[in-house]
Design an enzyme around this catalytic site. Sequence first.
Site, short mmCIF file in Angstrom:
data_model
loop_
_atom_site.label_atom_id
_atom_site.label_comp_id
_atom_site.label_asym_id
_atom_site.label_seq_id
_atom_site.Cartn_x
_atom_site.Cartn_y
_atom_site.Cartn_z
N LEU A 63 9.83 -19.90 -7.69
CA LEU A 63 10.97 -19.90 -6.76
C LEU A 63 11.88 -18.68 -6.95
O LEU A 63 12.76 -18.44 -6.13
CB LEU A 63 11.77 -21.19 -6.91
CG LEU A 63 11.03 -22.48 -6.48
CD1 LEU A 63 11.91 -23.71 -6.69
CD2 LEU A 63 10.59 -22.39 -5.02
N ASP A 305 0.42 -21.80 -6.36
CA ASP A 305 0.84 -20.61 -7.11
C ASP A 305 1.65 -19.69 -6.19
O ASP A 305 1.55 -18.46 -6.26
CB ASP A 305 -0.34 -19.88 -7.74
CG ASP A 305 0.09 -18.90 -8.83
OD1 ASP A 305 1.29 -18.88 -9.18
OD2 ASP A 305 -0.77 -18.14 -9.32
N HIS A 309 6.85 -12.05 -3.01
CA HIS A 309 7.26 -10.68 -3.37
C HIS A 309 7.77 -10.00 -2.11
O HIS A 309 7.23 -10.23 -1.02
CB HIS A 309 6.08 -9.87 -3.92
CG HIS A 309 5.62 -10.33 -5.26
ND1 HIS A 309 6.38 -10.19 -6.40
CD2 HIS A 309 4.48 -10.95 -5.65
CE1 HIS A 309 5.74 -10.69 -7.43
NE2 HIS A 309 4.57 -11.16 -7.01
N PHE A 323 1.23 -8.78 -8.59
CA PHE A 323 0.25 -9.82 -8.30
C PHE A 323 0.92 -10.96 -7.54
O PHE A 323 2.07 -11.28 -7.80
CB PHE A 323 -0.29 -10.41 -9.60
CG PHE A 323 -1.17 -9.49 -10.39
CD1 PHE A 323 -2.52 -9.36 -10.07
CD2 PHE A 323 -0.68 -8.77 -11.47
CE1 PHE A 323 -3.36 -8.53 -10.82
CE2 PHE A 323 -1.51 -7.94 -12.22
CZ PHE A 323 -2.84 -7.82 -11.88
#
Lengths: 425, 314
Positions: A63, A305, A309, A323
């Site tokens: 988060l 997951d 970004h 990643f």
Amino acid sequence: MTLLLRNARLVDPEAGWDGPGDVLIDGGRVTRVAKTIAPDGAKEIDLGGLVVCPGFIDMHVHLREPGQEWKETIATGTRAAAAGGFTGVACMPNTEPPIDSRSVVEFVLAQARLHGVVPVYPIGCVSKAQKGEELAEMGDMALAGARGFSDDGKPVASAGLMRRALEYAQIFDLPVIDHCEEPTLVKGGVVHEGEISTRLGLAGWPGVAEDIMVSRDILLAEATGGAVHIAHMSTGRAAGLVRSAKASGIRVTCEVTPHHIALTDEAVLGYDADAKMNPPLRRPTDREALLAAIADGTVDAIATDHAPHHADEKCVEFSRAPFGVVGLETAVSICLDRLVHGGIVPLARLVELLSAGPARVLRLAKGSLKPGSDADVTVLDLDREVKVDAGRFASKSSNTPFRGWTLRGAAVMTIVGGHVVHDAR
Amino acid sequence: MKLLSPHLLGIEPLTPDEITLILDTAVGFSSIATREIKKVPTLRGKTVVNFFVEPSTRTRSSFELAEKRLSADSLNFSTSTSSLVKGETLLDTLRNLEAMAPDFIVIRHGEAGAPHFLAKHGRTPIINAGDGAHEHPTQALLDAFTIRQHKGALSGLKVAIVGDILHSRVARSNVHLLVKMGAEVVLCGPPTLLPAGGKTLGAAVTHRMDAAIEGADVVMMLRIQLERMSGGFFPTLREYAAFYGLNADRLKRAAKDAIVMHPGPINRGVEIMGDVADGEASVILDQVTNGVAVRMAVLYLLAGGDRDAVAQER
Ligand SMILES: [Zn+2]
Ligand SMILES: [Zn+2]
């Protein structure tokens, strides 16, 4: 307020239900389930044959709050969760500062209470500051509400520390969740090591780096009696190791992500940084082995997951891009399309992987709609055609490799504690 | 015939016809070097930016010379990887370069895929002058040109490529090119420096040098990066030279008229012994010479020229 969900197909594998039914909700709990229920003044929602399931729980999301609020916040992340059909999320502790003490657990819970749309289950760090040296205050964090421990983002590299964590976490009956990556084998790797990494000239992240850590963790779980959970399992070999460990009674559970189900390392051709994730997308044979492990019961949960970004951070040379991919708003459609319509599992198994499965791993009293349960509900339209439009995500970030994909099936309504938090019917 | 893409990102996307076109076009340009005035007006008024994020004097000089001989205006823009890390992103830099309205950007970058990134986000034709461990297309083209010069053709030849295959963009581009053109390629190096799935590029793989160069028509040696030793890829330079160094004795296993190639700069006494590097079989300096002609051909074709017009230029 009482709420009556009518004319639904009720799918609850925990209760053993799959058929037409009405669900009555009162005071945040399910009070009655029957073929037909008279309204009696309750607010009726006619679902016209849509599927009603126990609320979905995403047991692995990032988060980004505190510390990287430009990528996501608890407010936006939980809104994305609700939009994606999730009635709860477990958040990983690699924030800034990391969730390695009671005060940060309490901060996360407070933000979730104030601004969250769905409940947040914080995962505390295994080690102080995720340095991999000393145990974090697991007990204090558990008392504050932590639902498990992980240094996710990083593996627990030291076998000695992992052993202590598995021993110690037993006091609270909580799992240790490991990001399985043997660091000296991964060193600098950005994509799966194989034909594709060779063609692209990118440093490889070999599957065996995951297999070794999964195997180590299983041996340590056996030796300590602790419960280990393998995060985002990506290799066929790891699935085989978990399968046989479970058969011999070792306390190991695992999760698989929608992107590892739907994609292989070919998605990286063209250097698309939105296909850069950790663990990397693997070979077709790994993907097939994961599907088999999902079908045969080896896999306990599907987790996204979700790793938001900022677009600018991904818009750099491939090896420099961070990643991770976002997943909350595409997961259910990917799973319905690929797993259910793709004939890999029946709907009831998918529902289990998204509700009761993660609830069991995190020791949450959730995952069923039996009378008396919390009224957390996910409503599915199995045939809704959706086109992935990253520009319309509720998440602050849109780093998804599924941009523009057309998928069959979607979560169309999300109910948390008897309140409708998302409705896209 | 013209090239299909406005960019030259690698050898992998090229067809055999396009490769032949570039090599044939370079034949026309190679004679310019022997003239008194080594210049044609072909690219007069065009601007080429040589954008080198990773330093390489050889490749940059070769491009620069090619540009000058075509009468283009060159702008050398080098920056270090560290300054990019410090804040300005590759995208920022691209925007700045494009503000100067170049007709081509020649890029050398330490990260694989950087030229593809520029091609995707920009509007200027991109020429890849080497991207990380991915491709170095003009090097493979000049190697092919040199082989053709000495052997007449590429198909049917046995080519041994020896050294650090794993980290070598030269090896990758050469494998793509030679396999496409019908040569038999054998990759050779210690197993620690051979890539995963190396065979799938269409080449054979061995870690025994004698087997690799047995009967080879071309022995292509790669430069060994000295830091690979500290990376644990091999124990010592001495041992590397003993197993994978090309000496006169080993070369006897190759075909009688075999040629020896090296992309330079060479580590004498490590991957190649001095007498072999300077010996009769060596075509290392021809490679340097041919690099200019091949790069002229690439620029010329990307600018929209066709082969038949080269004659008129002359
Ligand atoms: Zn992880
Ligand atoms: Zn994660």
